[in-house]
Each structure stands twice: as C-alpha cells, then as structure tokens.
Write a protein that holds these residues in place. Structure first.
Motif, PDB file in Angstrom:
ATOM      1  N   CYS A  31       0.428  -0.972  -0.046  1.00 16.01           N
ATOM      2  CA  CYS A  31       0.026   0.195  -0.035  1.00 16.01           C
ATOM      3  C   CYS A  31       0.937   1.264  -0.068  1.00 16.01           C
ATOM      4  O   CYS A  31       0.433   2.210  -0.551  1.00 16.01           O
ATOM      5  CB  CYS A  31      -0.791   0.054   1.236  1.00 16.01           C
ATOM      6  SG  CYS A  31      -2.275  -1.252   1.059  1.00 16.01           S
ATOM      7  N   LYS A  32       1.844   1.180   0.834  1.00 14.76           N
ATOM      8  CA  LYS A  32       2.825   2.365   0.644  1.00 14.76           C
ATOM      9  C   LYS A  32       3.472   2.695  -0.652  1.00 14.76           C
ATOM     10  O   LYS A  32       3.858   3.962  -0.845  1.00 14.76           O
ATOM     11  CB  LYS A  32       4.206   2.092   1.660  1.00 14.76           C
ATOM     12  CG  LYS A  32       3.693   2.145   3.069  1.00 14.76           C
ATOM     13  CD  LYS A  32       4.874   1.702   4.014  1.00 14.76           C
ATOM     14  CE  LYS A  32       4.163   1.603   5.315  1.00 14.76           C
ATOM     15  NZ  LYS A  32       5.610   1.292   6.390  1.00 14.76           N
ATOM     16  N   LYS A  33       3.316   1.903  -1.740  1.00 17.44           N
ATOM     17  CA  LYS A  33       3.898   2.042  -2.947  1.00 17.44           C
ATOM     18  C   LYS A  33       2.870   2.786  -3.824  1.00 17.44           C
ATOM     19  O   LYS A  33       3.287   3.084  -5.083  1.00 17.44           O
ATOM     20  CB  LYS A  33       4.562   0.662  -3.619  1.00 17.44           C
ATOM     21  CG  LYS A  33       5.665   0.084  -2.922  1.00 17.44           C
ATOM     22  CD  LYS A  33       6.196  -1.103  -3.343  1.00 17.44           C
ATOM     23  CE  LYS A  33       7.241  -1.826  -2.608  1.00 17.44           C
ATOM     24  NZ  LYS A  33       7.663  -3.026  -3.195  1.00 17.44           N
ATOM     25  N   LEU A  34       1.865   2.875  -3.304  1.00 18.94           N
ATOM     26  CA  LEU A  34       0.653   3.433  -4.266  1.00 18.94           C
ATOM     27  C   LEU A  34       0.877   4.813  -4.249  1.00 18.94           C
ATOM     28  O   LEU A  34       1.675   5.494  -3.267  1.00 18.94           O
ATOM     29  CB  LEU A  34      -0.687   3.230  -3.756  1.00 18.94           C
ATOM     30  CG  LEU A  34      -1.086   1.684  -3.713  1.00 18.94           C
ATOM     31  CD1 LEU A  34      -2.329   1.347  -3.031  1.00 18.94           C
ATOM     32  CD2 LEU A  34      -1.345   1.262  -5.176  1.00 18.94           C
ATOM     33  N   VAL A  38      -4.711   8.793  -0.708  1.00 24.02           N
ATOM     34  CA  VAL A  38      -6.268   8.354  -0.711  1.00 24.02           C
ATOM     35  C   VAL A  38      -6.017   7.113  -1.062  1.00 24.02           C
ATOM     36  O   VAL A  38      -7.010   6.300  -0.567  1.00 24.02           O
ATOM     37  CB  VAL A  38      -6.976   9.488  -1.519  1.00 24.02           C
ATOM     38  CG1 VAL A  38      -8.304   9.033  -1.616  1.00 24.02           C
ATOM     39  CG2 VAL A  38      -6.964  10.872  -1.043  1.00 24.02           C
ATOM     40  N   MET A  39      -5.420   6.770  -2.130  1.00 24.79           N
ATOM     41  CA  MET A  39      -5.382   5.277  -2.741  1.00 24.79           C
ATOM     42  C   MET A  39      -4.796   4.276  -1.632  1.00 24.79           C
ATOM     43  O   MET A  39      -5.343   3.286  -1.446  1.00 24.79           O
ATOM     44  CB  MET A  39      -4.521   5.272  -3.885  1.00 24.79           C
ATOM     45  CG  MET A  39      -5.028   5.692  -5.254  1.00 24.79           C
ATOM     46  SD  MET A  39      -4.059   5.272  -6.393  1.00 24.79           S
ATOM     47  CE  MET A  39      -4.679   6.434  -7.634  1.00 24.79           C
ATOM     48  N   GLN A  40      -3.552   4.951  -0.887  1.00 26.47           N
ATOM     49  CA  GLN A  40      -2.944   3.995   0.026  1.00 26.47           C
ATOM     50  C   GLN A  40      -3.889   3.816   1.288  1.00 26.47           C
ATOM     51  O   GLN A  40      -4.058   2.538   1.945  1.00 26.47           O
ATOM     52  CB  GLN A  40      -1.886   4.717   0.544  1.00 26.47           C
ATOM     53  CG  GLN A  40      -0.787   4.781  -0.139  1.00 26.47           C
ATOM     54  CD  GLN A  40       0.552   5.945   0.235  1.00 26.47           C
ATOM     55  OE1 GLN A  40       0.548   6.342   1.483  1.00 26.47           O
ATOM     56  NE2 GLN A  40       1.430   6.150  -0.569  1.00 26.47           N
ATOM     57  N   GLN A  41      -4.849   5.035   1.677  1.00 21.58           N
ATOM     58  CA  GLN A  41      -5.613   4.533   2.764  1.00 21.58           C
ATOM     59  C   GLN A  41      -6.788   3.706   2.301  1.00 21.58           C
ATOM     60  O   GLN A  41      -7.144   2.721   3.031  1.00 21.58           O
ATOM     61  CB  GLN A  41      -6.354   6.010   3.198  1.00 21.58           C
ATOM     62  CG  GLN A  41      -7.313   5.811   4.416  1.00 21.58           C
ATOM     63  CD  GLN A  41      -7.873   7.149   4.713  1.00 21.58           C
ATOM     64  OE1 GLN A  41      -7.677   8.294   4.183  1.00 21.58           O
ATOM     65  NE2 GLN A  41      -8.609   7.322   5.813  1.00 21.58           N
TER      66      GLN A  41
END
Length: 84
Positions: A31-34, A38-41
């Motif tokens: 997720c941190k690579k997104l 907002v996408m990560q969350q």
C-alpha cells in the motif's frame, strides 16, 4: 484474467509470505507504494477488512489459496498504477 497474473513477476518479498500475518504486513507495505495517500488509505482499509473477514479460516489449503490470490491481486493493482 488469470493469464495476466502469470505474466507478472511477484513483488520482492512475496516468496517470504507463508502465514496470514506475514501476508497482512506484506500487503500493508505494498500500500505504501501506491501513488496517492487517498489510494493508500483505501487499500489499507481493504487489506484490514480482508484480514478480519478471513480471521477464522483454519484450513491450510484454503489459507494458501487466499495468500496466493492476495499477492496476485496486489501485483495487479500496483502494476495498474505503475503504468499510468
């Protein structure tokens, strides 16, 4: 759709995922690579929901299936945003 998964190499660290907790941590790192917060969350929330919904799973074969599919899905999602 599964043909796409075969063409994409797994992300670094995917081969080390053998337990649900390892999968959870791996997916949170993905997720941190997104690209945006907002996408990560959004995907962190989805990972948490998926983990909680399968918390009572005790069949080792089914757990392996879930792990494999989750890694494939994460690869696809990261590949999708990497191309944009």
């Amino acid at each position: 759709m599964s043909v796409l998964y075969l063409d994409m190499p797994p992300l670094p660290g995917a081969e080390m995922v053998h337990t649900p907790v390892q999968l959870y941590r791996y997916l949170l790192r993905c997720c941190k690579k997104l690209p945006t917060p907002v996408m990560q969350q959004h995907y962190r929330h989805a990972v948490r929901q998926g983990y909680n919904s399968h918390a009572d799973e005790d069949d080792p074969h089914r757990i392996r299936q879930i792990i494999q599919r989750a890694i494939q899905d994460a690869d696809w999602i990261l590949g999708k945003y990497k191309q944009e």
